[in-house]
Write a protein that holds these residues in place. Sequence first.
Motif, PDB file in Angstrom:
ATOM      1  N   TYR A 284       0.927  -1.053   0.007  1.00 41.31           N
ATOM      2  CA  TYR A 284       0.056  -0.031  -0.018  1.00 41.31           C
ATOM      3  C   TYR A 284       0.946   1.207   0.235  1.00 41.31           C
ATOM      4  O   TYR A 284       1.036   1.982   0.944  1.00 41.31           O
ATOM      5  N   PRO A 285       1.424   1.674  -0.979  1.00 49.73           N
ATOM      6  CA  PRO A 285       2.373   2.918  -1.123  1.00 49.73           C
ATOM      7  C   PRO A 285       1.533   4.107  -0.918  1.00 49.73           C
ATOM      8  O   PRO A 285       2.153   4.961  -0.363  1.00 49.73           O
ATOM      9  N   GLY A 286       0.282   3.986  -0.952  1.00 48.10           N
ATOM     10  CA  GLY A 286      -0.668   5.433  -0.740  1.00 48.10           C
ATOM     11  C   GLY A 286      -1.156   5.362   0.590  1.00 48.10           C
ATOM     12  O   GLY A 286      -2.275   6.098   0.919  1.00 48.10           O
ATOM     13  N   GLY A 287      -0.951   4.138   1.326  1.00 46.76           N
ATOM     14  CA  GLY A 287      -1.544   4.168   2.821  1.00 46.76           C
ATOM     15  C   GLY A 287      -2.264   2.925   2.871  1.00 46.76           C
ATOM     16  O   GLY A 287      -3.087   2.481   1.860  1.00 46.76           O
ATOM     17  N   ASP A 288      -2.232   2.020   4.039  1.00 46.97           N
ATOM     18  CA  ASP A 288      -3.120   1.084   4.180  1.00 46.97           C
ATOM     19  C   ASP A 288      -4.730   1.558   4.479  1.00 46.97           C
ATOM     20  O   ASP A 288      -5.031   2.210   5.315  1.00 46.97           O
ATOM     21  N   PRO A 289      -5.449   0.975   3.380  1.00 53.05           N
ATOM     22  CA  PRO A 289      -7.078   1.684   3.415  1.00 53.05           C
ATOM     23  C   PRO A 289      -7.648   0.995   4.547  1.00 53.05           C
ATOM     24  O   PRO A 289      -8.695   1.727   5.168  1.00 53.05           O
ATOM     25  N   ARG A 290      -7.258  -0.005   5.110  1.00 54.19           N
ATOM     26  CA  ARG A 290      -7.900  -0.639   6.309  1.00 54.19           C
ATOM     27  C   ARG A 290      -7.629   0.143   7.612  1.00 54.19           C
ATOM     28  O   ARG A 290      -8.474   0.439   8.295  1.00 54.19           O
ATOM     29  N   ALA A 291      -6.495   0.758   7.768  1.00 52.68           N
ATOM     30  CA  ALA A 291      -5.965   1.631   8.725  1.00 52.68           C
ATOM     31  C   ALA A 291      -6.724   2.940   8.495  1.00 52.68           C
ATOM     32  O   ALA A 291      -7.327   3.469   9.521  1.00 52.68           O
ATOM     33  N   ALA A 292      -6.897   3.439   7.315  1.00 54.77           N
ATOM     34  CA  ALA A 292      -7.467   4.655   7.158  1.00 54.77           C
ATOM     35  C   ALA A 292      -9.090   4.667   7.392  1.00 54.77           C
ATOM     36  O   ALA A 292      -9.436   5.568   8.093  1.00 54.77           O
ATOM     37  N   ALA A 293      -9.742   3.473   7.041  1.00 52.79           N
ATOM     38  CA  ALA A 293     -10.764   3.340   7.483  1.00 52.79           C
ATOM     39  C   ALA A 293     -11.481   3.527   8.859  1.00 52.79           C
ATOM     40  O   ALA A 293     -12.131   4.083   9.616  1.00 52.79           O
ATOM     41  N   LEU A 294     -10.708   2.619   9.826  1.00 54.72           N
ATOM     42  CA  LEU A 294     -10.857   2.463  11.215  1.00 54.72           C
ATOM     43  C   LEU A 294     -10.304   3.685  11.973  1.00 54.72           C
ATOM     44  O   LEU A 294     -11.002   4.274  12.592  1.00 54.72           O
ATOM     45  N   LEU A 295      -9.161   4.509  11.602  1.00 57.46           N
ATOM     46  CA  LEU A 295      -8.744   5.423  12.086  1.00 57.46           C
ATOM     47  C   LEU A 295      -9.900   6.788  11.888  1.00 57.46           C
ATOM     48  O   LEU A 295     -10.014   7.622  12.777  1.00 57.46           O
ATOM     49  N   ALA A 296     -10.364   6.688  10.796  1.00 57.28           N
ATOM     50  CA  ALA A 296     -11.622   7.714  10.519  1.00 57.28           C
ATOM     51  C   ALA A 296     -12.653   7.927  11.526  1.00 57.28           C
ATOM     52  O   ALA A 296     -13.331   8.781  11.635  1.00 57.28           O
ATOM     53  N   ASP A 297     -12.906   6.707  11.986  1.00 59.39           N
ATOM     54  CA  ASP A 297     -14.383   6.398  12.682  1.00 59.39           C
ATOM     55  C   ASP A 297     -13.994   6.532  14.225  1.00 59.39           C
ATOM     56  O   ASP A 297     -14.890   6.622  14.927  1.00 59.39           O
ATOM     57  N   MET A 298     -12.530   6.671  14.557  1.00 63.04           N
ATOM     58  CA  MET A 298     -12.292   6.524  16.081  1.00 63.04           C
ATOM     59  C   MET A 298     -11.886   8.238  16.587  1.00 63.04           C
ATOM     60  O   MET A 298     -11.574   9.044  15.863  1.00 63.04           O
ATOM     61  N   LYS A 299     -12.187   8.127  17.824  1.00 56.72           N
ATOM     62  CA  LYS A 299     -11.873   9.237  18.672  1.00 56.72           C
ATOM     63  C   LYS A 299     -10.574   9.154  19.058  1.00 56.72           C
ATOM     64  O   LYS A 299     -10.296   8.125  20.012  1.00 56.72           O
ATOM     65  N   LEU A 300      -9.229   9.745  18.609  1.00 58.23           N
ATOM     66  CA  LEU A 300      -8.197   9.436  18.810  1.00 58.23           C
ATOM     67  C   LEU A 300      -7.463  10.055  19.764  1.00 58.23           C
ATOM     68  O   LEU A 300      -7.745  11.177  20.224  1.00 58.23           O
ATOM     69  N   GLU A 301      -6.498   9.520  20.712  1.00 63.09           N
ATOM     70  CA  GLU A 301      -5.982  10.060  21.775  1.00 63.09           C
ATOM     71  C   GLU A 301      -4.907  11.060  21.096  1.00 63.09           C
ATOM     72  O   GLU A 301      -4.381  10.755  20.210  1.00 63.09           O
ATOM     73  N   PRO A 302      -4.695  12.206  21.991  1.00 61.45           N
ATOM     74  CA  PRO A 302      -3.606  13.232  21.469  1.00 61.45           C
ATOM     75  C   PRO A 302      -2.341  12.519  20.991  1.00 61.45           C
ATOM     76  O   PRO A 302      -1.886  13.011  19.804  1.00 61.45           O
ATOM     77  N   GLU A 303      -1.762  11.745  21.637  1.00 63.21           N
ATOM     78  CA  GLU A 303      -0.268  11.173  21.121  1.00 63.21           C
ATOM     79  C   GLU A 303      -0.390  10.215  20.139  1.00 63.21           C
ATOM     80  O   GLU A 303       0.452  10.393  19.178  1.00 63.21           O
ATOM     81  N   ILE A 304      -1.571   9.734  19.909  1.00 62.00           N
ATOM     82  CA  ILE A 304      -1.859   9.156  18.650  1.00 62.00           C
ATOM     83  C   ILE A 304      -1.842   9.847  17.572  1.00 62.00           C
ATOM     84  O   ILE A 304      -1.294   9.601  16.315  1.00 62.00           O
ATOM     85  N   VAL A 305      -2.691  11.133  17.508  1.00 61.83           N
ATOM     86  CA  VAL A 305      -2.556  11.965  16.326  1.00 61.83           C
ATOM     87  C   VAL A 305      -1.386  12.543  16.159  1.00 61.83           C
ATOM     88  O   VAL A 305      -0.964  12.835  15.074  1.00 61.83           O
ATOM     89  N   GLU A 306      -0.713  13.039  17.250  1.00 62.57           N
ATOM     90  CA  GLU A 306       0.625  13.528  17.090  1.00 62.57           C
ATOM     91  C   GLU A 306       1.745  12.501  16.533  1.00 62.57           C
ATOM     92  O   GLU A 306       2.314  12.875  15.517  1.00 62.57           O
ATOM     93  N   LEU A 307       1.744  11.553  16.924  1.00 60.23           N
ATOM     94  CA  LEU A 307       2.562  10.396  16.248  1.00 60.23           C
ATOM     95  C   LEU A 307       2.446  10.054  14.854  1.00 60.23           C
ATOM     96  O   LEU A 307       3.136  10.287  14.123  1.00 60.23           O
ATOM     97  N   ARG A 308       1.149  10.181  14.336  1.00 57.67           N
ATOM     98  CA  ARG A 308       0.651   9.814  13.009  1.00 57.67           C
ATOM     99  C   ARG A 308       1.455  10.926  12.178  1.00 57.67           C
ATOM    100  O   ARG A 308       1.826  10.661  11.114  1.00 57.67           O
ATOM    101  N   GLN A 309       1.007  12.136  12.364  1.00 55.48           N
ATOM    102  CA  GLN A 309       1.401  13.302  11.990  1.00 55.48           C
ATOM    103  C   GLN A 309       2.971  13.467  11.536  1.00 55.48           C
ATOM    104  O   GLN A 309       3.410  13.788  10.770  1.00 55.48           O
TER     105      GLN A 309
END
Length: 383
Positions: A284-309
């Motif tokens: 998935y050179p453009g990103g794992d679509p499974r992860a994108a689908a799950l993360l889009a529907d979750m309320k993420l903890e701040p460190e998760i958001v910061e780490l991803r970015q």
Amino acid sequence: MNSWLTRDEALDRLGVRAQTLYAYVSRNQIGMQPDPADPRRSLYRSEDIDALTTRRARGRRVAAIAESAVSWGEPVFATEISTVIHGRLIYRGEDAVAFSRDASLEEAAQLLWASSAAPRFATSGVPAETGVAQAFSILAGLAARGQPSPGRNGAVLQADAMPAIAALAGALGAAPGAEPVHLRLAKGWRVEPAADVLRRVMVLVADHELNASAFAARVAASTGAPLVACLLAGLSTLYGPRHGTAADAVAMLVDDAARIGVRAAMRRWIDHDRPLPGFGHPLYPGGDPRAAALLADMKLEPEIVELRQSVFDATGALPTIDFALVALVRSYRLPADAPIRLFALGRSVGWTAHAIEQVMSGKLIRPRARYEGPLPVDHGHFE
């Protein structure tokens, strides 16, 4: 860690024309992303280019092709079950991400098994203990009493799989009953608000082309082993840090980020010459679509958001399913080993599909090894 090349750098390294480079991208052989400095231009993943040039340098010798095929190489089996193409996971012609929006694990089994009806994974008792160790124990016991698979049709093999997957669900913590597995798993884990996301996770991980554990299940099936033994082979292969327990390393990285800060955590991993776990996937050179689908529907903890970015800013790599599973554990307060439990239960459906397809083919999987050890002292007598 991923690095990126400009178009001219990519062309120079490959020694091809621009049209050939674009053809590689269209065939999903080279990852591409917009240049952050100029969105009108594109960057090309250097690891993909290096792998491509290595394959070309090997030439087309049969032995070299066969050897390269076992590590993210050319396809080696024909299958109708699933594939990854142009960054999309496909289940028998269905986009897996779209399918996962509403489907249950039982409906995923119906699709992947090409069954006329959705199977039931009902359980009646509650194991004294639950967890991965119990899952191994239960499958091993069932496998020892299983019937060899040759000469049995797909419907009969599916019937073998249903009680085995039901027992696996109970071993991994699902409450007894006949409701869909995700509802009983949420009840057994006492996380009822997470029931729907558990459903979607298991559908998204139900199959993933010819991954290591699916290959192991097919090898076992090719010998005529009982269907449950094929599931046990899959579970044994899944239980490794480069496959189903990869989320353990992601959890360590996230814990480091929460304790010492994202930048320090990233630096600590990189300074120890370790790739950042949970980011970047070869398919998935453009990103794992499974992860994108799950993360889009979750309320993420701040460190998760910061780490991803921060990882994306530093490397251009996007989260994998393993990162999403760790985020899920933290957001819904799931058991710490929920990622491997969800993987095992969801993937059991895919292992079954692969095992049955392999049995129906009637072919034994028995590759040859290229021997590089010493020969007997009288090797001159070999003819």
